[in-house]
Scaffold this active site. Sequence first.
Site, PDB file in Angstrom:
ATOM      1  N   LYS A  11       0.845  -1.209   0.000  1.00  0.00           N
ATOM      2  CA  LYS A  11       0.000   0.000   0.000  1.00  0.00           C
ATOM      3  C   LYS A  11       0.870   1.245   0.000  1.00  0.00           C
ATOM      4  O   LYS A  11       2.042   1.198   0.413  1.00  0.00           O
ATOM      5  CB  LYS A  11      -0.937   0.030   1.206  1.00  0.00           C
ATOM      6  CG  LYS A  11      -0.284  -0.017   2.596  1.00  0.00           C
ATOM      7  CD  LYS A  11       0.204   1.310   3.158  1.00  0.00           C
ATOM      8  CE  LYS A  11       0.811   1.183   4.554  1.00  0.00           C
ATOM      9  NZ  LYS A  11       1.656   2.280   4.974  1.00  0.00           N
ATOM     10  N   ASP A 137      -3.241  -1.795  10.361  1.00  0.00           N
ATOM     11  CA  ASP A 137      -3.322  -1.754   8.888  1.00  0.00           C
ATOM     12  C   ASP A 137      -3.943  -3.020   8.292  1.00  0.00           C
ATOM     13  O   ASP A 137      -4.284  -3.040   7.110  1.00  0.00           O
ATOM     14  CB  ASP A 137      -1.923  -1.608   8.268  1.00  0.00           C
ATOM     15  CG  ASP A 137      -1.473  -0.148   8.195  1.00  0.00           C
ATOM     16  OD1 ASP A 137      -2.303   0.746   8.448  1.00  0.00           O
ATOM     17  OD2 ASP A 137      -0.289   0.077   7.882  1.00  0.00           O
TER      18      ASP A 137
END
Length: 295
Positions: A11, A137
């Site tokens: 990401k 996350d």
Amino acid sequence: MEEVTLLSPAKINFFLEVLGKREDGYHEVRTALALIDLCDEVHLQRRTSGLEVKCSDPRAPQGPANLAYQAAELFFHARGLGGIGLTIFIQKRIPVAGGLGGGSSNAAATLWGLNQLFDLRLSREELQKLGARLGSDVPFFLTEGVALAEGRGDLLTPLPPLPPLWVVLVNPGLEVSTAWAFSKLKMGLTSPDPDINIIDLMCRGGFPAILARAANSLEAPVFECYPILGELKQRFLSWGARPALMTGSGPTVFGAFPDEGIARACRDYFSMGGYFTALCRTLDHNPIFKGWKGG
Ligand code: ATP
């Protein structure tokens, strides 16, 4: 099914604001995240007994400290599947401790893969709840791929897909601990006082409005200690990257380009400096949900 292989993507944070320190000791963040197509491979194979994790990159832990191991343990415990045997092999391509979320992504891929392997049909939301226990996350890696994360980073709101962009990553191989980067921020106990509404910006102004506000509050303290990272950002800006930002707590710095030719030339330029580089694309879907080679 006896085995499954999953693509486990990295990401980038194209916006990251630390709003303050919470009473529980965590920081209150507001961050916009997007998946890119730099992927590890997570291979899960049933075996008669025991849980084993092997990882191609020695900088990532091989055993119980690996987030994929912890994800499997948590999954088996939550589903009452004691005594099941599993081998996890992770082919790393995402730099370890790079601010690219590799460990969290591997944990999310493991949860999704086990759900397939044991045909348990848990919803994405159920798996996200399990994942939140491993790291803030992890739930993001079980979304479609573009989201706003608030609170400790685990309160997610989906955002519209980004336009197709070329993303160049540069990682000079420094070790920047996430906890250290947060500890360098000087702030008191605060409650969030949102003055930027990312969802409004995305929905009304679209991506250009976000680009105009792209920022990462962790850049200032991290760049102060590691000036090379600020220099990399400046070099990206002179190549015309918009945005050019550090992702997460670094040390990876990225630049986004609409044009492939310029992105390639920029990647080649940084490669000549001897840094880890990668040329990636933004994703409009999450490759974790397309596990393959099940047999
Ligand atoms: P953070 O979530 O701390 O911001 P990051 O995105 O910077 O992480 P990761 O590659 O996830 O970077 O590594 C963070 C830490 O997690 C490293 O210290 C690493 O040893 C550990 N770790 C545990 N499991 C894994 C894994 N499967 N892959 C990579 N790192 C892992």
